[in-house]
Write a protein that holds these residues in place. Structure first.
Motif, PDB file in Angstrom:
ATOM      1  N   ALA A 277       0.702  -1.172  -0.212  1.00 27.85           N
ATOM      2  CA  ALA A 277       0.020   0.032   0.075  1.00 27.85           C
ATOM      3  C   ALA A 277       0.946   1.232   0.114  1.00 27.85           C
ATOM      4  O   ALA A 277       2.025   1.203   0.439  1.00 27.85           O
ATOM      5  N   ILE A 278       0.636   2.487  -0.543  1.00 23.88           N
ATOM      6  CA  ILE A 278       1.160   3.672  -0.561  1.00 23.88           C
ATOM      7  C   ILE A 278       0.089   4.881  -0.312  1.00 23.88           C
ATOM      8  O   ILE A 278      -1.086   4.711  -0.468  1.00 23.88           O
TER       9      ILE A 278
ATOM     10  N   ALA B  45      -5.192   6.328   0.119  1.00 18.36           N
ATOM     11  CA  ALA B  45      -4.448   5.060   0.259  1.00 18.36           C
ATOM     12  C   ALA B  45      -4.828   4.185  -0.979  1.00 18.36           C
ATOM     13  O   ALA B  45      -5.965   4.022  -1.161  1.00 18.36           O
ATOM     14  N   LEU B  46      -3.885   3.847  -1.681  1.00 12.91           N
ATOM     15  CA  LEU B  46      -3.912   2.925  -2.798  1.00 12.91           C
ATOM     16  C   LEU B  46      -3.457   1.448  -2.203  1.00 12.91           C
ATOM     17  O   LEU B  46      -2.192   1.362  -1.683  1.00 12.91           O
TER      18      LEU B  46
ATOM     19  N   ASN C  56      -5.936 -13.727  -0.034  1.00 16.54           N
ATOM     20  CA  ASN C  56      -7.029 -14.456   0.834  1.00 16.54           C
ATOM     21  C   ASN C  56      -8.151 -13.315   1.167  1.00 16.54           C
ATOM     22  O   ASN C  56      -9.077 -13.764   2.150  1.00 16.54           O
ATOM     23  N   PHE C  57      -7.844 -11.936   0.731  1.00 17.00           N
ATOM     24  CA  PHE C  57      -8.918 -11.140   1.179  1.00 17.00           C
ATOM     25  C   PHE C  57      -9.661 -10.290   0.005  1.00 17.00           C
ATOM     26  O   PHE C  57      -8.812 -10.091  -1.121  1.00 17.00           O
ATOM     27  N   THR C  58     -10.979 -10.118   0.101  1.00 18.89           N
ATOM     28  CA  THR C  58     -11.778  -9.614  -1.088  1.00 18.89           C
ATOM     29  C   THR C  58     -12.137  -8.014  -0.626  1.00 18.89           C
ATOM     30  O   THR C  58     -12.314  -7.730   0.364  1.00 18.89           O
ATOM     31  N   PRO C  59     -11.790  -7.133  -1.719  1.00 15.61           N
ATOM     32  CA  PRO C  59     -12.209  -5.826  -1.528  1.00 15.61           C
ATOM     33  C   PRO C  59     -13.683  -5.686  -1.002  1.00 15.61           C
ATOM     34  O   PRO C  59     -14.719  -6.295  -1.330  1.00 15.61           O
ATOM     35  N   SER C  60     -13.828  -4.704  -0.005  1.00 20.69           N
ATOM     36  CA  SER C  60     -15.272  -4.331   0.297  1.00 20.69           C
ATOM     37  C   SER C  60     -15.253  -3.074   1.154  1.00 20.69           C
ATOM     38  O   SER C  60     -14.248  -2.527   1.522  1.00 20.69           O
TER      39      SER C  60
ATOM     40  N   VAL D  49      -9.999   5.232   0.558  1.00 19.65           N
ATOM     41  CA  VAL D  49      -8.991   3.990   0.308  1.00 19.65           C
ATOM     42  C   VAL D  49      -9.670   3.763  -1.157  1.00 19.65           C
ATOM     43  O   VAL D  49     -10.620   3.393  -1.444  1.00 19.65           O
ATOM     44  N   VAL D  50      -8.593   3.270  -2.009  1.00 19.41           N
ATOM     45  CA  VAL D  50      -8.875   2.736  -3.357  1.00 19.41           C
ATOM     46  C   VAL D  50      -8.028   1.424  -3.508  1.00 19.41           C
ATOM     47  O   VAL D  50      -6.867   1.243  -3.180  1.00 19.41           O
ATOM     48  N   PHE D  51      -8.610   0.278  -3.850  1.00 22.29           N
ATOM     49  CA  PHE D  51      -8.185  -1.009  -4.065  1.00 22.29           C
ATOM     50  C   PHE D  51      -7.554  -1.189  -5.502  1.00 22.29           C
ATOM     51  O   PHE D  51      -8.441  -0.515  -6.327  1.00 22.29           O
TER      52      PHE D  51
END
Length: 581
Positions: A498-499, A514-515, A521-525, A549-551
Motif C-alpha cells: 500500500a502507498i 491510500a492505494l 485471501n482477502f476481498t475488497p469491500s 481507500v482505493v483497492f
C-alpha cells in the motif's frame, strides 16, 4: 556539521542575487534587536499587535509595551542560561506570548524551534533531540501531551497558563518570572545578521523532517522583499490567520509588519464567521491565507444563508466604518496548490483580489508574487489563461530559474525544476550533509518542484508551478511525508502492499488517500475500507490519516523499485470535491 568544500562553495553561490555577494547586506539593521529598537523609537505609542483569542476577547500592545515584554522575556532567558546560538522551542497555538518569545529569543541571539502542536510526541521528540533544544516555552494545555518528551530530553519547560493550573515540579511559571524581570536589556555584541534565528522542520519524502536553518538576515531580507512588493509600510495593517509555527505566518504577518513599521492582527484560529468582520473592524489592508481557507469561505457563502446575509453590506460596499472593507487591498495566497477554478470562484463571489505567490521554508518564505497593480485583464490572464495560476515574478532578494536535471537553464514554456538563489535562501539544512550536497548541487537551491515560465511583454519571467518532482503531500499548506503513512498501512494484517497518495482536493489542495493491494485471501469491500481508515486514525494524527481507500491489483514502481505515486493520482479523481475530517 562537516560539509565538503564543494558543497560549501555551492551554498555560497546560492546566496548571490543578481551579482550581489552574500555579505553585501541589503538591510541596514545589524540584527533584529536593532530593528525592534528603531521601530519602537519611531512609533512608541502606535499599536503593533492586536491578538484575538478564540473566545472573542482581544489584547492590544503598542510598540513600546511589546518591546517591554520582549526585553523582560529576553532577561528571563538570560537568567536561565540561554545564550547566543542555543536553541529554544515554542509549543503553543497562535498566541501573543509566542510572538513576544520569538522576538526575545532573537534579541539575545537564541534560535527558535517552532513546534506544531498537532504532531505526535514521537515526531516532536525527534525534532527537539535533533535540534538540541535546551528550553521550551509551552502553553499549559499541551504540557501533558509533551511532558514525557521534555523530561526525557532534559528540556526546561517554561509554562504559560491562562487558567487554574498547578505548576509541575521543575517547571518555570512564565508570567511570574516575567514580572520579576527588569525591562533594561544589554544586547550581546556577538549577535549579528548571520546569527541563526529559526530552525523550521519540514517533512521530506523519507519521513524524517529536515531542519531548515534561517538567519536573522534571512528573516529581515525576505520581510524587506515582501514589504516592497506589497507596498507595506508605516501604518499598514496585516492580519494573520495561519499558524505561526509555519514560516508563512511568522515571516509574512509577524516579521514583515515589524520590519515595515506596520501592525499585526493575530488570530488564535481561522474561522469563516469572523474572517470578514475582523478585516473590516480592524481596518486590515492585507491578509495572508492558503488555498484551503479560500475554499472554506466559498463553501460557507454558498451553503450558509446567514453567513451570506451578514456579508452582503461588506461585499456590496454598502457598509460604513467598522462594517466596511474600504481599507482592504488584497489577499496573499500561497503555501499550497491553488487552482484556476478556485481563483475564479473566490474573486467572483467576494470581489477581493488574490495575489498569488510561491516560496518555501528553505527560501525563508515567499520568493515570488504576481504584481499587485495589474489591470483586471492582465490579472485574469496570468491567473486563469495557462491552466495553472501563475506564481508570479521573483522578488528582489532572490532570482529564480527553471533547470533540467543537470542544472542547465531551460527555455521558456519548458517544464523543469524550479530553482532559487539569493539572500533569502536558508543557511543550510541542520546536521544533514547529504541533503545539503544534493539541494545545493548546482549553486542554486533546488526546490524539488516542477514548473515553467512565460515572458511578459517587457521580458519579465512569470513562473508557474505544475507539481512536485518530490512526492510530499501538501494538505492545507502542511507538508506530509507519505512514507510515514506507508508504514502504518503496511502494518495492517490484510494489506499486501500500500502507498499513501496525495490527490487533488477542492478543500485542502491535496488530501490523503491510500492505494491498497490486498493479500490473496482477502476481498475488497466497503467494510474493509472503513477498517483500514479507522486503523490509520488510531496510529496517525487526523490530518495525516488517509480519508479514502482505493483497492488495486498493482502499484506502479520504477526500475529501481520506487513507488510512482504521481502515476496513480487519477484513480482518486472522483474524490476531488469531497470534504473529509
Amino acid at each position: 556539521m562537516k560539509l565538503s568544500e564543494q558543497t560549501k562553495n555551492n551554498i555560497y553561490k546560492a546566496h548571490y542575487v543578481n551579482g550581489i555577494a552574500p555579505d553585501k547586506y541589503l538591510v541596514k539593521y545589524r540584527n533584529i534587536f536593532e530593528l525592534l529598537q528603531y521601530r519602537t523609537n519611531q512609533h512608541p505609542e502606535e499599536i503593533f499587535i492586536t491578538f484575538y483569542l478564540d473566545n472573542g476577547n482581544k489584547q492590544v500592545l503598542t510598540y513600546s509595551k511589546f518591546k517591554e515584554l520582549v526585553l523582560k522575556t529576553a532577561n528571563l532567558l538570560k537568567v536561565n542560561n540561554i545564550k547566543p546560538g542555543i536553541r529554544i522551542a515554542t509549543i503553543s497555538h497562535n498566541h501573543l506570548n509566542t510572538v513576544v518569545q520569538y522576538f526575545a529569543s532573537w534579541c539575545i541571539g537564541a534560535t527558535v524551534v517552532p513546534i506544531n502542536v498537532s504532531e505526535e510526541p514521537e515526531r516532536i521528540e525527534y525534532i527537539l533531540q535533533s535540534s538540541d533544544t535546551k528550553l521550551a516555552f509551552i502553553n499549559n494545555q499541551y504540557y501533558e501531551k509533551f511532558c514525557d518528551v521534555l523530561k526525557k530530553l532534559n528540556i526546561k519547560p517554561v509554562i504559560y497558563s491562562d487558567s487554574d493550573f498547578i505548576l509541575p515540579d521543575g517547571c518555570i511559571d512564565y508570567i511570574k518570572e516575567l514580572n520579576s524581570q527588569p525591562a533594561d536589556f544589554t544586547p550581546d555584541d556577538s549577535v549579528t545578521r548571520e546569527t541563526e534565528a529559526l530552525i523550521v522542520y519540514t517533512s521530506g519524502t523519507t519521513g524524517l523532517p529536515k531542519g531548515v536553518v534561517l538567519t536573522q538576515y534571512n528573516l529581515m531580507i525576505d520581510a524587506d522583499g515582501i514589504s516592497r512588493w506589497h507596498g507595506i509600510g508605516h501604518g499598514t495593517v496585516m492580519m494573520c490567520v495561519l499558524p505561526i509555527h509555519h514560516v508563512n505566518g511568522t515571516i509574512v504577518t509577524i516579521v514583515t509588519p515589524m520590519f515595515a513599521g506596520g501592525s499585526l492582527v493575530l488570530n488564535q484560529k481561522f474561522h469563516t464567521h469572523t474572517f470578514f468582520k475582523r478585516l473590516a473592524h480592524e481596518k486590515v489592508n492585507i491578509v495572508s491565507v492558503v488555498p484551503t481557507l479560500l475554499q472554506f469561505l466559498c463553501h460557507d457563502f454558498e451553503s450558509n444563508e446567514k453567513f451570506k446575509f451578514e456579508l452582503t453590506p461588506l461585499l456590496s460596499g454598502g457598509g460604513t466604518g467598522v462594517n466596511s472593507l474600504i481599507n482592504f487591498r488584497h489577499i496573499i495566497c500561497g503555501a499550497g496548490p491553488l487552482t484556476c477554478e478556485l481563483v475564479q470562484k473566490f474573486e467572483k463571489i467576494f470581489g477581493l483580489k488574490i495575489v498569488h505567490g510561491y516560496g518555501l521554508s528553505e527560501t525563508t518564505c515567499y520568493s515570488c508574487f504576481i504584481p499587485t497593480a495589474l489591470n483586471k485583464a492582465d490579472h485574469d490572464k496570468w491567473l486563469l489563461k495557462y491552466g495553472f495560476p501563475s506564481i508570479g515574478i521573483a522578488i528582489e532578494p532572490n532570482e529564480m530559474d527553471i533547470h533540467n536535471e543537470s542544472g542547465e537553464s531551460l527555455p521558456e514554456n519548458t517544464r523543469g525544476e524550479i530553482v532559487i538563489r539569493g539572500h533569502n535562501v536558508m543557511k543550510y539544512y541542520d546536521e544533514n550533509p547529504e541533503a545539503n550536497d544534493k539541494t545545493f548541487e548546482f549553486g542554486w537551491f533546488r526546490s524539488g518542484d516542477e514548473g515553467f515560465y512565460i515572458y511578459d511583454e517587457s521580458g519579465r519571467k512569470y513562473f508557474f508551478i505544475t507539481g512536485r518532482l518530490k512526492e510530499l503531500i501538501i494538505r492545507g499548506g502542511v507538508n506530509i511525508a507519505p512514507l510515514e503513512i506507508d508504514e502504518v498501512l503496511m502494518s495492517i494484517p490484510e494489506v499486501k502492499s500500500a502507498i499513501a497518495v496525495g490527490f487533488d482536493n477542492d478543500w485542502y489542495g491535496e488530501e490523503v488517500g491510500a492505494l491498497v493491494l490486498l493479500k490473496d485471501n482477502f476481498t475488497p469491500s466497503d467494510d474493509l475500507k472503513i477498517k483500514i481508515i479507522s486503523f490509520c486514525k488510531e496510529k496517525l494524527p487526523a490530518y495525516k490519516a488517509p480519508k479514502v481507500v482505493v483497492f488495486s491489483d498493482s502499484i506502479p514502481v520504477t526500475s529501481t523499485g520506487k513507488y510512482q505515486r504521481n502515476k496513480v493520482k487519477h484513480m482518486f479523481d472522483e474524490f476531488k470535491s469531497g470534504q473529509y475530517k
